[in-house]
Design an enzyme around this catalytic site. Structure first.
Site, PDB file in Angstrom:
ATOM      1  N   TYR A   6     -11.772   4.017   7.168  1.00 12.85           N
ATOM      2  CA  TYR A   6     -10.511   4.090   6.418  1.00 12.85           C
ATOM      3  C   TYR A   6     -10.585   3.275   5.128  1.00 12.85           C
ATOM      4  CZ  TYR A   6      -5.540   3.707   5.334  1.00 12.85           C
ATOM      5  OH  TYR A   6      -4.328   3.721   4.700  1.00 12.85           O
ATOM      6  N   LYS A  10     -10.695   4.746   1.138  1.00 13.72           N
ATOM      7  CA  LYS A  10      -9.763   4.317   0.088  1.00 13.72           C
ATOM      8  C   LYS A  10     -10.518   3.768  -1.114  1.00 13.72           C
ATOM      9  CE  LYS A  10      -5.949   2.355   1.060  1.00 13.72           C
ATOM     10  NZ  LYS A  10      -4.549   2.411   1.274  1.00 13.72           N
ATOM     11  N   PRO A  33      -2.116  -1.909  -1.518  1.00 12.28           N
ATOM     12  CA  PRO A  33      -1.409  -2.643  -0.464  1.00 12.28           C
ATOM     13  C   PRO A  33      -2.354  -3.070   0.648  1.00 12.28           C
ATOM     14  CG  PRO A  33      -0.983  -0.299  -0.266  1.00 12.28           C
ATOM     15  CD  PRO A  33      -1.846  -0.488  -1.495  1.00 12.28           C
ATOM     16  N   VAL A  36       0.304  -2.623   5.836  1.00 17.05           N
ATOM     17  CA  VAL A  36       1.693  -2.214   5.572  1.00 17.05           C
ATOM     18  C   VAL A  36       2.455  -2.090   6.884  1.00 17.05           C
ATOM     19  CG1 VAL A  36       3.178  -0.476   4.510  1.00 17.05           C
ATOM     20  CG2 VAL A  36       0.924  -0.972   3.512  1.00 17.05           C
ATOM     21  N   SER A  48      -1.749   0.288  10.511  1.00 17.43           N
ATOM     22  CA  SER A  48      -1.284  -1.099  10.592  1.00 17.43           C
ATOM     23  C   SER A  48      -0.316  -1.287  11.758  1.00 17.43           C
ATOM     24  CB  SER A  48      -0.607  -1.511   9.287  1.00 17.43           C
ATOM     25  OG  SER A  48      -1.487  -1.384   8.202  1.00 17.43           O
TER      26      SER A  48
END
Length: 167
Positions: A6, A10, A33, A36, A48
């Site tokens: 992941y 990103k 971010p 989150v 998250s």
């Protein structure tokens, strides 16, 4: 070695955006971010929030060398608006309330919700790395006042309870 697909995806997507912007002469402003959390607004939990649910269920998988920055989803939305509307916003903007060790986060969850079986996680497994309250200085300089970690956790847990993700 654990594969962190992941965050890798990103990072690669952002790199592609920067490369494209450079090639086309575009101005890119990015909000990055951290972890989150907050009230559940979609029918499915994000990564998250799944991590938080697993923690509340007693998952003792350790993140010995893991530093994290938690952020309330409302602050992420506001950060995007701020960089869009502010012509002086340039480059990358880290969007986190603070940078802390995963063990600090776990200890705060355990303190706020002692009724759950939150495991004990070491808080200082990576000597030399420092916690930071101003990791998001660029956004703070634009006027963003971050929701504190305690409220992020409370909003997240109470929403998880009210939506039936945890009891």
């Amino acid at each position: 070695m654990e594969q962190l697909w992941y965050p890798l995806s990103k990072t690669l997507a952002e790199k592609a955006a920067w490369d494209f912007a450079k090639e086309k002469g575009l101005d890119v402003v990015v909000v990055n971010p951290g972890t989150v959390m907050g009230p559940v607004i979609s029918p499915r939990l994000n990564a998250s929030m799944i991590m938080l649910v697993r923690l509340l269920e007693g998952c003792d998988e350790t993140y010995e060398n893991f530093f994290m920055g938690s952020v309330h989803f409302k602050d992420v939305a506001l950060a995007h608006i701020m960089v869009y509307e502010n012509k002086t916003a340039t480059g990358r903007h880290l969007c986190v309330e603070a940078i802390s060790h995963y063990g600090d986060f776990v200890a705060k969850v355990a303190e706020l919700y002692p009724q759950y079986n939150v495991p004990k996680i070491p808080r200082d497994t990576q000597p030399g790395l420092l916690r930071a309250k101003d990791g998001s200085k660029k956004l703070m300089d634009l006027g963003l006042e971050f929701i504190p970690m305690e409220k992020i956790i409370k909003d997240a847990v109470e929403s998880l309870k009210s939506k039936g993700f945890i009891s």
